[in-house]
Design a protein around this motif. Structure first.
Motif, PDB file in Angstrom:
ATOM      1  N   ASN A   1       0.805  -1.221   0.000  1.00 28.25           N
ATOM      2  CA  ASN A   1       0.000   0.000   0.000  1.00 28.25           C
ATOM      3  C   ASN A   1       0.841   1.275   0.000  1.00 28.25           C
ATOM      4  N   GLY A   2       2.146   1.110  -0.195  1.00 31.23           N
ATOM      5  CA  GLY A   2       3.028   2.276  -0.224  1.00 31.23           C
ATOM      6  C   GLY A   2       3.862   2.384   1.045  1.00 31.23           C
TER       7      GLY A   2
ATOM      8  N   ILE B   1      16.409   4.234  -7.580  1.00 31.48           N
ATOM      9  CA  ILE B   1      16.023   5.635  -7.376  1.00 31.48           C
ATOM     10  C   ILE B   1      15.633   6.222  -8.728  1.00 31.48           C
ATOM     11  N   LYS B   2      14.374   6.630  -8.846  1.00 27.24           N
ATOM     12  CA  LYS B   2      13.921   7.163 -10.125  1.00 27.24           C
ATOM     13  C   LYS B   2      13.852   8.685 -10.139  1.00 27.24           C
ATOM     14  N   ALA B   3      13.890   9.322  -8.974  1.00 26.48           N
ATOM     15  CA  ALA B   3      13.868  10.783  -8.931  1.00 26.48           C
ATOM     16  C   ALA B   3      14.441  11.267  -7.606  1.00 26.48           C
TER      17      ALA B   3
ATOM     18  N   ARG C   1      14.362  -2.349  -1.655  1.00 22.02           N
ATOM     19  CA  ARG C   1      13.263  -3.079  -1.026  1.00 22.02           C
ATOM     20  C   ARG C   1      11.882  -2.465  -1.251  1.00 22.02           C
ATOM     21  N   PHE C   2      11.821  -1.143  -1.526  1.00 16.89           N
ATOM     22  CA  PHE C   2      10.525  -0.467  -1.503  1.00 16.89           C
ATOM     23  C   PHE C   2      10.218   0.299  -2.785  1.00 16.89           C
ATOM     24  N   PRO C   3      10.109  -0.398  -3.921  1.00 14.87           N
ATOM     25  CA  PRO C   3       9.718   0.288  -5.161  1.00 14.87           C
ATOM     26  C   PRO C   3       8.352   0.944  -4.989  1.00 14.87           C
ATOM     27  N   GLY C   4       8.247   2.165  -5.502  1.00 16.73           N
ATOM     28  CA  GLY C   4       7.011   2.926  -5.349  1.00 16.73           C
ATOM     29  C   GLY C   4       6.971   3.751  -4.081  1.00 16.73           C
ATOM     30  N   GLY C   5       7.970   3.549  -3.221  1.00 17.71           N
ATOM     31  CA  GLY C   5       8.028   4.302  -1.978  1.00 17.71           C
ATOM     32  C   GLY C   5       8.824   5.589  -2.116  1.00 17.71           C
ATOM     33  N   GLN C   6       8.891   6.327  -1.032  1.00 19.88           N
ATOM     34  CA  GLN C   6       9.672   7.559  -0.982  1.00 19.88           C
ATOM     35  C   GLN C   6      10.455   7.602   0.319  1.00 19.88           C
ATOM     36  N   MET C   7      11.516   8.410   0.319  1.00 19.23           N
ATOM     37  CA  MET C   7      12.354   8.566   1.507  1.00 19.23           C
ATOM     38  C   MET C   7      12.759  10.025   1.660  1.00 19.23           C
ATOM     39  N   PHE C   8      12.547  10.568   2.850  1.00 24.71           N
ATOM     40  CA  PHE C   8      12.944  11.949   3.159  1.00 24.71           C
ATOM     41  C   PHE C   8      14.104  11.909   4.150  1.00 24.71           C
ATOM     42  N   PHE C   9      15.141  12.697   3.871  1.00 23.99           N
ATOM     43  CA  PHE C   9      16.210  12.878   4.842  1.00 23.99           C
ATOM     44  C   PHE C   9      16.814  14.265   4.688  1.00 23.99           C
TER      45      PHE C   9
ATOM     46  N   LEU D   1      13.596  11.230  -1.987  1.00 26.70           N
ATOM     47  CA  LEU D   1      13.878  10.246  -3.013  1.00 26.70           C
ATOM     48  C   LEU D   1      12.599   9.526  -3.411  1.00 26.70           C
ATOM     49  N   GLU D   2      12.431   9.310  -4.716  1.00 32.02           N
ATOM     50  CA  GLU D   2      11.360   8.461  -5.215  1.00 32.02           C
ATOM     51  C   GLU D   2      11.965   7.156  -5.700  1.00 32.02           C
ATOM     52  N   PHE D   3      11.410   6.046  -5.254  1.00 31.33           N
ATOM     53  CA  PHE D   3      11.900   4.740  -5.661  1.00 31.33           C
ATOM     54  C   PHE D   3      11.049   4.174  -6.783  1.00 31.33           C
ATOM     55  N   GLY D   4      11.722   3.628  -7.798  1.00 27.21           N
ATOM     56  CA  GLY D   4      11.025   3.091  -8.942  1.00 27.21           C
ATOM     57  C   GLY D   4      10.771   1.600  -8.808  1.00 27.21           C
TER      58      GLY D   4
END
Length: 275
Positions: free
Chosen positions: A152-153, A233-235, A180-188, A272-275
């Motif tokens: 679910n994201g 990482i797609k973006a 591990r988490f395609p479709g996910g995002q990460m903020f740092f 980060l956007e994960f593909g």
């Protein structure tokens, strides 16, 4: 120690910086015309027995960072209402409750990951929720990933974490999350790259406190190149510093943040956007 307060003096090293962050956020939330609505942070400071004054100044930076990550998370949760938010080295952040107020019909799940002394204090100080799961472990113990349902994201926050890791540890954490988490995002967030050179033993915030060393940082140019160097990482988004209170933080600093010649020398909020 005051009888009705909880002692937090056992925290040290990087874990102690969670109290510094909390104190800055609570101070800003308690000012007239506050830039951040965070009543729970104020309550937390009032509930903890600790010498907060040793940290020195309580500037707007911590509150502005919270505004930045909240905005990114809320945007993701609007599109993925049943996503899991993973808060790595969460410390005494109160983002779960701020986002529950900000998101319509909140359904997201929350995974709080931090070392055992911090999680123990969080569980004594903060209300429980069936949507919150707490794990007493290092963010570098990747077994937390097995507790995440990516269907679910997934939105991962690493506020005030990566800069305290060794460069290979920080990069591997990013690499594994992307894997591990395609479709996910990460903020740092990261400090300016010059910090690790100018203050190898850590920055002094007051006469009585020195922030731990920050061996990891990347320039905005290096961060932008992660899309080419890290599979998955797609973006890479360079997140703007939110506008703060007063002329400097509402006008001067946002202008400096976007000024081309100086961008590579400042710190960064990165999504980060994960593909």
């Amino acid at each position: 120690m005051t009888a009705d307060k909880i002692d937090a003096s056992e925290l040290g090293g990087v874990s102690e910086t969670a109290l510094m962050t909390l104190n800055g956020r609570a101070h800003q939330a308690g000012l007239p015309g506050a830039i951040l609505q965070d009543p729970m942070a104020i309550e937390l400071v009032d509930s903890i027995e600790f010498d907060f004054d040793k940290f020195g100044r309580k500037g707007q930076e911590m509150a502005l960072r919270s505004l930045a990550v909240d905005a990114c998370a809320a945007k993701y949760l609007t599109r993925h209402p049943q996503a899991t938010v993973v808060a790595l080295a969460e410390g005494f952040q109160t983002s779960f409750w701020r986002l529950s107020e900000a998101v319509r019909d909140p359904q997201f799940h929350w995974l709080s990951v931090d070392l055992a002394p911090v999680i123990a204090l969080r569980e004594r100080l903060l209300p429980a929720s069936p949507r919150i799961t707490s794990l007493s472990q290092s963010a570098l113990d990747y077994s937390w990933m097995d507790r995440v349902d990516p269907g679910n994201g997934v939105f991962i926050t690493a506020e005030g974490l990566l800069m305290y890791l060794q460069p290979d540890e920080a990069m591997d954490l990013i690499i594994q999350c992307a894997k591990r988490f395609p479709g996910g995002q990460m903020f740092f967030d990261l400090p300016p790259t010059m910090v690790k050179r100018l203050a190898p033993k850590g920055l002094k915030s007051s006469r009585r406190y020195r922030v731990p060393p920050m061996p990891f940082s990347l320039s905005t140019v290096q961060l932008a190149d992660l899309v080419n160097t890290v599979p998955g990482i797609k973006a890479v988004h360079d997140i703007s510093m939110p506008r703060g209170r007063g002329f400097f933080f509402s006008t001067v600093w946002p202008a400096i943040w976007h000024f081309g010649p100086t961008k590579r020398f400042r710190g960064a909020y990165t999504l980060l956007e994960f593909g």
